[in-house]
Every structure is written in structure tokens, then in C-alpha cells.
Design a protein around this motif. Structure first.
Motif, short mmCIF file in Angstrom:
data_model
loop_
_atom_site.label_atom_id
_atom_site.label_comp_id
_atom_site.label_asym_id
_atom_site.label_seq_id
_atom_site.Cartn_x
_atom_site.Cartn_y
_atom_site.Cartn_z
N TYR A 129 0.81 -1.22 0.00
CA TYR A 129 0.00 0.00 0.00
C TYR A 129 0.84 1.28 0.00
N CYS A 145 -0.38 0.43 7.73
CA CYS A 145 -1.39 0.30 6.67
C CYS A 145 -2.41 -0.77 7.02
N SER A 156 -4.75 0.46 9.65
CA SER A 156 -5.64 1.51 9.15
C SER A 156 -6.66 0.94 8.16
N LYS A 157 -6.23 0.05 7.28
CA LYS A 157 -7.15 -0.54 6.29
C LYS A 157 -8.22 -1.37 6.99
N ASN A 158 -7.80 -2.07 8.03
CA ASN A 158 -8.75 -2.80 8.87
C ASN A 158 -9.64 -3.68 8.00
N PHE A 215 -11.72 -2.54 5.62
CA PHE A 215 -12.17 -1.81 4.44
C PHE A 215 -11.70 -2.52 3.17
N GLU A 228 -12.73 1.56 -0.37
CA GLU A 228 -13.29 2.15 0.85
C GLU A 228 -12.17 2.81 1.66
N TRP A 229 -11.02 2.11 1.73
CA TRP A 229 -9.91 2.65 2.51
C TRP A 229 -9.34 3.91 1.87
N GLU A 264 -11.47 6.61 2.90
CA GLU A 264 -11.24 6.84 4.32
C GLU A 264 -9.99 7.70 4.54
#
Ligand SMILES: [Zn+2]
Length: 124
Positions: A24, A68, A71-73, A75, A79-80, A83
Motif C-alpha cells: 500500500y 497500513c 488503518s485498512k482494517n 475496508f 473504501e480505505w 477513508e
């Protein structure tokens, strides 16, 4: 993803996918600490229930730095991306960020977010 769910062989393949870089942000990652991200995320308690075995495949794994992945979790990639753009709006509501921008200590760059794997994949 919980790193111990991947066998060492698969984990090594994932690590090499982008030559030891986070898929990412592109930062260099280490074999010991990188996270395995589900590109199409596993969503707990989703309805209708997901086909988890289809998501737990090498094609759906990306090597990721801790930042990353956290934060992406859960999503999706798009979507990320939204976000992350939203985080910029939130920063701009803050007085500290606004003040730092006024004094030229922070310079905002408005540009589309292109993930490392998208840059790499578009070159070849
Ligand atoms: Zn990263």
C-alpha cells in the motif's frame, strides 16, 4: 490477519509479492514484522456470511506494514482510499494542523491516492 494462520511457505510468497515492500504505502517491510492483509477483507459477522475459504487464498493476500494494515482494517481498497481522503478533511478541522499549515511547517498535497501495488502493477 493473524500472522500465525499462514504457513511459513505462504508467508514467504506474500513477503516476496512486492519485493519486501508494503503493497500500500511502499515502505520496506521485514519478514518478521509484516502483516498479511486480505485485499477483499474478512468482515466479521457479515450478512450474508462470506465465503471465508475463498478469501483465504494467496491471490487475496497482500504484504502490508503494520500501519497500513491497521488503518485498512476491514475496508476494501476503495473504501480505505476514501477513508484516507476523509482523514485529510478531519485534519483540516483541527487547529494544530491549520496553524502548522499557516506557518509553512506542513504542506498539503492534493492528489489521487495510488497504492504501491497499483503503481507496480501498472508498470508491468
Ligand atoms: Zn504501508
Amino acid at each position: 490477519m493473524n500472522n500465525d494462520k499462514c504457513n511459513p511457505f505462504t508467508r514467504d510468497l506474500i513477503f516476496k509479492k512486492y519485493n519486501g515492500h508494503c503493497a500500500y504505502c511502499g515502505v520496506e517491510i521485514t519478514r518478521d514484522t509484516f502483516h498479511v492483509d486480505h485485499i477483499v477483507p474478512l468482515k466479521r459477522h457479515s450478512y450474508p456470511p462470506q465465503n471465508v475459504s475463498a478469501l483465504n487464498k494467496i491471490e487475496n493476500y497482500n504484504p502490508s506494514c503494520v500501519l497500513c494494515n491497521t488503518s485498512k482494517n476491514s475496508f476494501t481498497v476503495d473504501e480505505w482510499r476514501n477513508e484516507l481522503l476523509n482523514k485529510m478533511k478531519i485534519l483540516n478541522r483541527g487547529t494544530k494542523y491549520t496553524l502548522l499549515k499557516r506557518f509553512g511547517l506542513v504542506k498539503e498535497v492534493i492528489k489521487p491516492i495510488v497504492f504501491y501495488f497499483e503503481k507496480i502493477n501498472s508498470h508491468g
